[in-house]
Scaffold this motif. Structure first.
Motif, PDB file in Angstrom:
ATOM      1  N   ARG A  88      -6.282 -10.980   2.215  1.00 34.41           N
ATOM      2  CA  ARG A  88      -6.205 -11.598   3.533  1.00 34.41           C
ATOM      3  C   ARG A  88      -6.416 -10.554   4.636  1.00 34.41           C
ATOM      4  O   ARG A  88      -6.835 -10.886   5.737  1.00 34.41           O
ATOM      5  CB  ARG A  88      -4.856 -12.291   3.724  1.00 34.41           C
ATOM      6  N   LYS A  89      -6.133  -9.295   4.312  1.00 33.45           N
ATOM      7  CA  LYS A  89      -6.299  -8.223   5.283  1.00 33.45           C
ATOM      8  C   LYS A  89      -7.740  -7.723   5.352  1.00 33.45           C
ATOM      9  O   LYS A  89      -8.084  -6.961   6.259  1.00 33.45           O
ATOM     10  CB  LYS A  89      -5.369  -7.044   4.931  1.00 33.45           C
ATOM     11  N   GLY A  90      -8.559  -8.112   4.371  1.00 31.18           N
ATOM     12  CA  GLY A  90      -9.960  -7.707   4.412  1.00 31.18           C
ATOM     13  C   GLY A  90     -10.342  -6.826   3.238  1.00 31.18           C
ATOM     14  O   GLY A  90      -9.511  -6.122   2.653  1.00 31.18           O
ATOM     15  N   PHE A  91     -11.622  -6.862   2.906  1.00 28.36           N
ATOM     16  CA  PHE A  91     -12.117  -6.135   1.745  1.00 28.36           C
ATOM     17  C   PHE A  91     -12.034  -4.627   1.946  1.00 28.36           C
ATOM     18  O   PHE A  91     -11.814  -3.871   1.010  1.00 28.36           O
ATOM     19  CB  PHE A  91     -13.569  -6.546   1.470  1.00 28.36           C
ATOM     20  N   ARG A  92     -12.218  -4.162   3.193  1.00 25.24           N
ATOM     21  CA  ARG A  92     -12.133  -2.738   3.479  1.00 25.24           C
ATOM     22  C   ARG A  92     -10.737  -2.184   3.200  1.00 25.24           C
ATOM     23  O   ARG A  92     -10.586  -1.040   2.766  1.00 25.24           O
ATOM     24  CB  ARG A  92     -12.504  -2.468   4.935  1.00 25.24           C
ATOM     25  N   ILE A  93      -9.723  -2.993   3.452  1.00 26.91           N
ATOM     26  CA  ILE A  93      -8.353  -2.568   3.176  1.00 26.91           C
ATOM     27  C   ILE A  93      -8.168  -2.328   1.685  1.00 26.91           C
ATOM     28  O   ILE A  93      -7.594  -1.318   1.255  1.00 26.91           O
ATOM     29  CB  ILE A  93      -7.333  -3.625   3.666  1.00 26.91           C
ATOM     30  N   ILE A  94      -8.675  -3.251   0.872  1.00 20.37           N
ATOM     31  CA  ILE A  94      -8.581  -3.105  -0.575  1.00 20.37           C
ATOM     32  C   ILE A  94      -9.286  -1.832  -1.023  1.00 20.37           C
ATOM     33  O   ILE A  94      -8.758  -1.046  -1.818  1.00 20.37           O
ATOM     34  CB  ILE A  94      -9.194  -4.335  -1.281  1.00 20.37           C
ATOM     35  N   GLU A  95     -10.493  -1.616  -0.509  1.00 15.56           N
ATOM     36  CA  GLU A  95     -11.254  -0.427  -0.893  1.00 15.56           C
ATOM     37  C   GLU A  95     -10.530   0.851  -0.493  1.00 15.56           C
ATOM     38  O   GLU A  95     -10.500   1.827  -1.254  1.00 15.56           O
ATOM     39  CB  GLU A  95     -12.640  -0.482  -0.249  1.00 15.56           C
ATOM     40  N   SER A  96      -9.924   0.860   0.683  1.00 17.56           N
ATOM     41  CA  SER A  96      -9.210   2.050   1.158  1.00 17.56           C
ATOM     42  C   SER A  96      -8.006   2.365   0.285  1.00 17.56           C
ATOM     43  O   SER A  96      -7.757   3.531  -0.059  1.00 17.56           O
ATOM     44  CB  SER A  96      -8.759   1.844   2.618  1.00 17.56           C
ATOM     45  N   ILE A  97      -7.247   1.335  -0.079  1.00 20.55           N
ATOM     46  CA  ILE A  97      -6.078   1.535  -0.940  1.00 20.55           C
ATOM     47  C   ILE A  97      -6.509   2.060  -2.304  1.00 20.55           C
ATOM     48  O   ILE A  97      -5.887   2.978  -2.866  1.00 20.55           O
ATOM     49  CB  ILE A  97      -5.289   0.217  -1.088  1.00 20.55           C
ATOM     50  N   VAL A  98      -7.582   1.499  -2.834  1.00 20.17           N
ATOM     51  CA  VAL A  98      -8.099   1.943  -4.128  1.00 20.17           C
ATOM     52  C   VAL A  98      -8.488   3.420  -4.071  1.00 20.17           C
ATOM     53  O   VAL A  98      -8.187   4.197  -4.986  1.00 20.17           O
ATOM     54  CB  VAL A  98      -9.313   1.079  -4.543  1.00 20.17           C
ATOM     55  N   ILE A  99      -9.149   3.838  -3.000  1.00 22.40           N
ATOM     56  CA  ILE A  99      -9.580   5.226  -2.867  1.00 22.40           C
ATOM     57  C   ILE A  99      -8.371   6.166  -2.808  1.00 22.40           C
ATOM     58  O   ILE A  99      -8.360   7.234  -3.440  1.00 22.40           O
ATOM     59  CB  ILE A  99     -10.461   5.394  -1.611  1.00 22.40           C
ATOM     60  N   VAL A 100      -7.329   5.773  -2.073  1.00 26.39           N
ATOM     61  CA  VAL A 100      -6.117   6.594  -1.978  1.00 26.39           C
ATOM     62  C   VAL A 100      -5.456   6.739  -3.351  1.00 26.39           C
ATOM     63  O   VAL A 100      -5.048   7.839  -3.755  1.00 26.39           O
ATOM     64  CB  VAL A 100      -5.122   5.990  -0.964  1.00 26.39           C
ATOM     65  N   LEU A 101      -5.360   5.642  -4.092  1.00 24.44           N
ATOM     66  CA  LEU A 101      -4.744   5.686  -5.421  1.00 24.44           C
ATOM     67  C   LEU A 101      -5.579   6.531  -6.391  1.00 24.44           C
ATOM     68  O   LEU A 101      -5.038   7.283  -7.202  1.00 24.44           O
ATOM     69  CB  LEU A 101      -4.556   4.269  -5.957  1.00 24.44           C
ATOM     70  N   MET A 102      -6.903   6.402  -6.300  1.00 24.27           N
ATOM     71  CA  MET A 102      -7.783   7.222  -7.139  1.00 24.27           C
ATOM     72  C   MET A 102      -7.584   8.701  -6.828  1.00 24.27           C
ATOM     73  O   MET A 102      -7.531   9.541  -7.742  1.00 24.27           O
ATOM     74  CB  MET A 102      -9.235   6.825  -6.908  1.00 24.27           C
ATOM     75  N   ALA A 103      -7.485   9.036  -5.553  1.00 19.10           N
ATOM     76  CA  ALA A 103      -7.277  10.428  -5.157  1.00 19.10           C
ATOM     77  C   ALA A 103      -5.949  10.951  -5.692  1.00 19.10           C
ATOM     78  O   ALA A 103      -5.845  12.104  -6.138  1.00 19.10           O
ATOM     79  CB  ALA A 103      -7.326  10.552  -3.630  1.00 19.10           C
ATOM     80  N   THR A 104      -4.915  10.090  -5.671  1.00 19.74           N
ATOM     81  CA  THR A 104      -3.604  10.470  -6.202  1.00 19.74           C
ATOM     82  C   THR A 104      -3.690  10.815  -7.684  1.00 19.74           C
ATOM     83  O   THR A 104      -3.168  11.848  -8.136  1.00 19.74           O
ATOM     84  CB  THR A 104      -2.597   9.321  -6.001  1.00 19.74           C
ATOM     85  N   ILE A 105      -4.361   9.953  -8.443  1.00 17.92           N
ATOM     86  CA  ILE A 105      -4.525  10.184  -9.880  1.00 17.92           C
ATOM     87  C   ILE A 105      -5.281  11.482 -10.128  1.00 17.92           C
ATOM     88  O   ILE A 105      -4.914  12.296 -10.990  1.00 17.92           O
ATOM     89  CB  ILE A 105      -5.256   8.997 -10.536  1.00 17.92           C
ATOM     90  N   PHE A 106      -6.349  11.703  -9.358  1.00 17.60           N
ATOM     91  CA  PHE A 106      -7.175  12.900  -9.529  1.00 17.60           C
ATOM     92  C   PHE A 106      -6.366  14.166  -9.273  1.00 17.60           C
ATOM     93  O   PHE A 106      -6.403  15.116 -10.070  1.00 17.60           O
ATOM     94  CB  PHE A 106      -8.371  12.826  -8.567  1.00 17.60           C
ATOM     95  N   ILE A 107      -5.608  14.191  -8.174  1.00 17.04           N
ATOM     96  CA  ILE A 107      -4.819  15.376  -7.824  1.00 17.04           C
ATOM     97  C   ILE A 107      -3.758  15.658  -8.888  1.00 17.04           C
ATOM     98  O   ILE A 107      -3.536  16.816  -9.278  1.00 17.04           O
ATOM     99  CB  ILE A 107      -4.158  15.182  -6.439  1.00 17.04           C
ATOM    100  N   VAL A 108      -3.114  14.604  -9.369  1.00 18.21           N
ATOM    101  CA  VAL A 108      -2.086  14.780 -10.403  1.00 18.21           C
ATOM    102  C   VAL A 108      -2.676  15.441 -11.644  1.00 18.21           C
ATOM    103  O   VAL A 108      -2.106  16.398 -12.196  1.00 18.21           O
ATOM    104  CB  VAL A 108      -1.437  13.423 -10.767  1.00 18.21           C
ATOM    105  N   PHE A 109      -3.834  14.977 -12.068  1.00 22.91           N
ATOM    106  CA  PHE A 109      -4.385  15.511 -13.315  1.00 22.91           C
ATOM    107  C   PHE A 109      -5.018  16.888 -13.156  1.00 22.91           C
ATOM    108  O   PHE A 109      -5.093  17.648 -14.124  1.00 22.91           O
ATOM    109  CB  PHE A 109      -5.360  14.513 -13.938  1.00 22.91           C
ATOM    110  N   VAL A 110      -5.461  17.212 -11.961  1.00 21.87           N
ATOM    111  CA  VAL A 110      -5.889  18.591 -11.718  1.00 21.87           C
ATOM    112  C   VAL A 110      -4.701  19.528 -11.936  1.00 21.87           C
ATOM    113  O   VAL A 110      -4.808  20.563 -12.606  1.00 21.87           O
ATOM    114  CB  VAL A 110      -6.457  18.752 -10.292  1.00 21.87           C
TER     115      VAL A 110
END
Length: 446
Positions: free
Chosen positions: A165-187
């Motif tokens: 309901r907040k928009g597709f860009r919001i979903i994409e932004s949240i996904v990118i933040v979570l992906m970055a979190t996973i990446f940093i953790v595994f580095v």
């Protein structure tokens, strides 16, 4: 963008006409970087499927049991993924149809229903991995029992509806933040594990024993199924159309170019994360005689083995981010294939509830009967199911994008055709080999 196309987007992906036009309009963007930023997003949603909890189960098991040997499978799988996802995006951009719609238009009603059922099973298997992964993460972080954690995951439906309901860009932004979190953790985790560098790089070179050793082949197929996911091909061909680009020859060429950059970058990040998970499993557990074939075991043994107190907690945080990330794309894919194959439209909340319940019920039953060991095995088998369903999506995709009548001047070049069909044949042969082995010997390859 025509009104007809806007209407289709609103109905199939849950993105409203206002959201598409006001937040993802790329027609007036000037300059390379501004246009790239406007087109960026779909690649991240697709890449989510390549780092879901199913990948964790197969990669940890592969690293703990076979060292760095299966890194070559991750590399090859990712290269195949980049190729197939680029074809998927091109199909959507050029034809204005997603893969499900294009397939349904080319086969009879009975075959459409059959392919829909196969794809739904793959999506349920995907959602099953997310349900189990999220429940395990909640258990590890907060001590919530697995059964309660599985029940809590049904609330993801409400979260997704709110985000949409907040928009597709919001979903994409949240996904990118979570992906970055996973990446940093595994580095951090990989650096802490101090892997053997020479053996690590040697692992990216394919070995014949991966094919000849059935137990290794089972894990390899799980990695393939967890990396090249059938629902992602349907998803990508649909969500690239949420960009309001010029539907001209020049506009389509530009959209294809930026889509390739977007998905190529995102899938490279996914490749690094998947490699890091297997490297972590190999560096921490291979040769230690520790039984680490399940996520919980990896969590419990990670900090003591690495000597880093926070390692296990970060591992669980990344797992929770992975599970929440993946549920977004899985449920959107479910709506796309239902409407594309059988033209059935139901309210978004009902669609997501049905998908989630079909995954929660088997996870709940297996956990009730077999406990955490059962969920670990179910997680591995869910990825093999994805691999078995993959040819039903790949064959139509390669066929359509190689058809001059459908694609015009965007038809696959001869080298791309050869690579695409070779990848398809390899996927099919490996699956036939695995099924034949299981039927003939009845071996438990898990």
């Amino acid at each position: 963008m025509s009104n007809e196309k806007n209407g289709w987007l609103r109905e199939s992906s849950g993105v409203s006409l206002e959201e598409v036009n006001s937040t993802i309009d790329v027609r007036n963007k000037k300059g390379f970087w501004r246009k790239l930023l406007a087109f960026a997003g779909p690649g991240s949603l697709v890449a989510v499927g390549y780092v879901d909890p199913g990948n964790w189960a197969t990669s940890i098991a592969g690293g703990a049991r076979f060292g760095y040997l299966l890194l070559s499978v991750i590399l090859i799988s990712n290269l195949i993924a980049v190729l197939l996802q680029s074809l998927s995006a091109k199909l959507g951009i050029v034809t204005g149809k997603d893969l499900a719609q294009a397939t349904s238009a080319s086969v009879g009603k009975k075959m459409s229903i059959f392919l829909w059922i196969i794809t739904e099973l793959a999506i349920i298997a995907t959602d099953l991995a997310e349900v189990i992964g999220s429940a395990i993460a909640l258990n590890l972080l907060f001590g919530i029992p697995l059964l309660a954690g599985i029940a809590i995951t049904t609330l993801d439906v409400l979260l997704l509806l709110y985000l949409q309901r907040k928009g597709f860009r919001i979903i994409e932004s949240i996904v990118i933040v979570l992906m970055a979190t996973i990446f940093i953790v595994f580095v951090f985790e990989v650096i802490s594990s101090k892997p053997e560098v020479s053996a690590l790089f040697a692992g990216f070179v394919p070995r014949t024993e991966i094919i000849t050793d059935p137990s290794m082949l089972f894990i390899a197929l799980g990695i393939l199924g967890a990396t090249v996911m059938p629902h992602n091909l349907y998803l990508h061909s649909s969500i690239v159309q949420t960009r309001n680009y010029e539907r001209t020859l020049k506009g389509k060429k530009e959209a294809i170019k930026f889509s390739l950059i977007d998905s190529g970058f995102s899938l490279t990040v996914a490749f690094l994360i998947n490699s890091a998970i297997l490297i972590l499993g190999a560096a921490a557990f291979y040769g230690t005689k520790l039984d680490v074939t399940e996520i919980e075991a990896a969590y419990n043994l990670l900090s003591p083995t690495l000597g880093v107190g926070i390692a296990s907690t970060l591992f669980a945080v990344a797992l929770l981010a992975s599970g929440q990330n993946s549920t977004i794309t899985g449920t959107i894919s479910g709506q796309i294939v239902m409407e594309g194959f059988i033209n059935l439209r139901i309210t978004p909340w009902m669609r997501r509830l049905i998908t989630r319940l079909l995954a929660v019920i088997p996870a709940f039953i297996v956990t009730w009967i077999a406990g955490s060991k059962g969920t670990g095995e179910l997680l591995l088998w869910s990825q093999v199911i994805l691999s078995l369903a993959l040819p039903f999506a790949v064959v139509p995709l390669v066929k359509f994008t190689s058809d001059k009548k459908k694609m015009g001047e965007f038809v696959n070049s001869l080298p791309i055709k050869i690579l695409a069909w070779t990848s398809t044949v390899v996927i099919i042969i490996l699956n036939v080999f695995l099924i034949g082995y299981i039927v003939v010997t009845g071996h438990d390859l898990g």
